[in-house]
Design a protein around this motif. Structure first.
Motif, short mmCIF file in Angstrom:
data_model
loop_
_atom_site.label_atom_id
_atom_site.label_comp_id
_atom_site.label_asym_id
_atom_site.label_seq_id
_atom_site.Cartn_x
_atom_site.Cartn_y
_atom_site.Cartn_z
N ALA A 99 48.12 6.69 63.19
CA ALA A 99 47.16 7.94 63.50
C ALA A 99 46.78 8.87 62.36
O ALA A 99 45.79 9.31 62.17
CB ALA A 99 47.93 8.86 64.70
N SER A 100 47.87 8.86 61.37
CA SER A 100 47.78 9.62 60.17
C SER A 100 46.74 8.83 59.25
O SER A 100 45.82 9.61 58.70
CB SER A 100 49.13 9.60 59.37
N ALA A 101 46.71 7.44 59.11
CA ALA A 101 45.61 6.64 58.57
C ALA A 101 44.23 6.92 59.07
O ALA A 101 43.31 7.03 58.62
CB ALA A 101 46.23 5.29 58.55
N LEU A 102 44.18 7.10 60.49
CA LEU A 102 43.00 7.36 61.21
C LEU A 102 42.40 8.60 60.72
O LEU A 102 41.23 8.67 60.53
CB LEU A 102 43.17 7.21 62.86
N ALA A 103 43.39 9.54 61.01
CA ALA A 103 42.80 10.79 60.45
C ALA A 103 42.35 10.79 59.23
O ALA A 103 41.41 11.60 58.88
CB ALA A 103 44.06 11.93 60.61
N ALA A 104 43.08 10.22 58.13
CA ALA A 104 42.64 10.13 56.80
C ALA A 104 40.86 9.51 56.52
O ALA A 104 40.37 10.04 55.85
CB ALA A 104 43.67 9.18 55.97
N VAL A 105 41.02 8.74 57.45
CA VAL A 105 39.54 7.93 57.63
C VAL A 105 38.39 8.92 57.83
O VAL A 105 37.38 9.16 57.06
CB VAL A 105 39.65 6.52 58.41
N TYR A 106 38.80 9.80 59.09
CA TYR A 106 37.76 10.52 59.23
C TYR A 106 37.59 11.69 58.28
O TYR A 106 36.37 12.12 58.10
CB TYR A 106 38.46 11.37 60.70
N ALA A 107 38.54 12.10 57.62
CA ALA A 107 38.49 13.12 56.68
C ALA A 107 37.94 12.85 55.57
O ALA A 107 36.83 13.48 54.96
CB ALA A 107 39.92 13.78 56.15
N ALA A 108 38.17 11.43 54.98
CA ALA A 108 37.39 10.84 53.89
C ALA A 108 35.79 10.59 54.16
O ALA A 108 35.09 10.69 53.29
CB ALA A 108 38.14 9.47 53.35
N THR A 109 35.59 10.25 55.26
CA THR A 109 34.09 9.80 55.68
C THR A 109 33.11 10.77 56.00
O THR A 109 32.17 10.37 56.24
CB THR A 109 34.19 8.47 56.30
#
Length: 190
Positions: A39-49
């Protein structure tokens, strides 16, 4: 456009905060793409893209657009228009996908629909997979041959982050994505 971008950024921030600030459950959390580290990794992808919702931001960041839309030649769906930043090949950092996928937005522009990570196979042998990477608790697909001359044998992981894929968020092709007539790479004549 500014209103849409603000909504995307607000949603992204909410997801990131929820993933980081969620209280620990009394029972162990189930393992899956929506829990814990995933979930943290998924949030990082959303934030980065999120900023790449503006197509020009992706191009400024080094993602090179392909002029052709990619369809699934053996079934339904498409990838859309790939934009690769080969400086990010071999990244398994959620915030640094190798590729972004766009579709036509029916207004003359492009809409971000998905991302991909690409990692080269260490021994370049299709018969071995002892170096298969994983992200979000999902193993990359492969090893597979390169998609163009000179591309090494590799592993790939697709994530349909910005457009729901009815087959699953990590499937290669998305049947909800289509290519307009005349936008697909011509089939080479033999």
């Amino acid at each position: 456009m500014a209103r849409r971008l603000a909504l995307v950024l607000t949603t992204t921030l909410s997801l990131a905060l929820a993933a980081v600030a969620a209280p620990a459950a009394a029972a162990p959390a189930p393992v899956g793409p929506e829990t814990g580290e995933a979930a943290s990794a998924l949030a990082a992808v959303y934030a980065a893209t999120a900023r790449f919702q503006r197509h020009e931001e992706a191009v400024k960041a080094g993602y090179v657009p392909d002029k052709y839309c990619v369809t699934n030649r053996s079934g339904p769906g498409a990838l859309g228009y790939p934009h690769f930043n080969h400086k990010l090949d071999n990244s398994v950092d959620p915030a640094h996908p190798t590729a972004l996928f766009y579709e036509d937005d029916k207004k003359g522009g492009k809409r971000l629909v998905g991302v991909q990570w690409l990692v080269y196979d260490r021994d370049q042998n299709l018969a071995t997979s002892d170096d298969r990477p994983a992200l979000f608790g999902k193993a990359f697909k492969g090893p597979q041959r390169g998609n163009f001359p000179g591309q090494p044998i590799h592993y790939a992981l697709h994530l349909w982050l910005w457009k729901k894929n009815p087959l699953g968020e990590f499937e290669t092709y998305n049947p909800a994505v289509s290519c307009r007539p005349g936008t697909v790479r011509p089939t080479p004549q033999v």
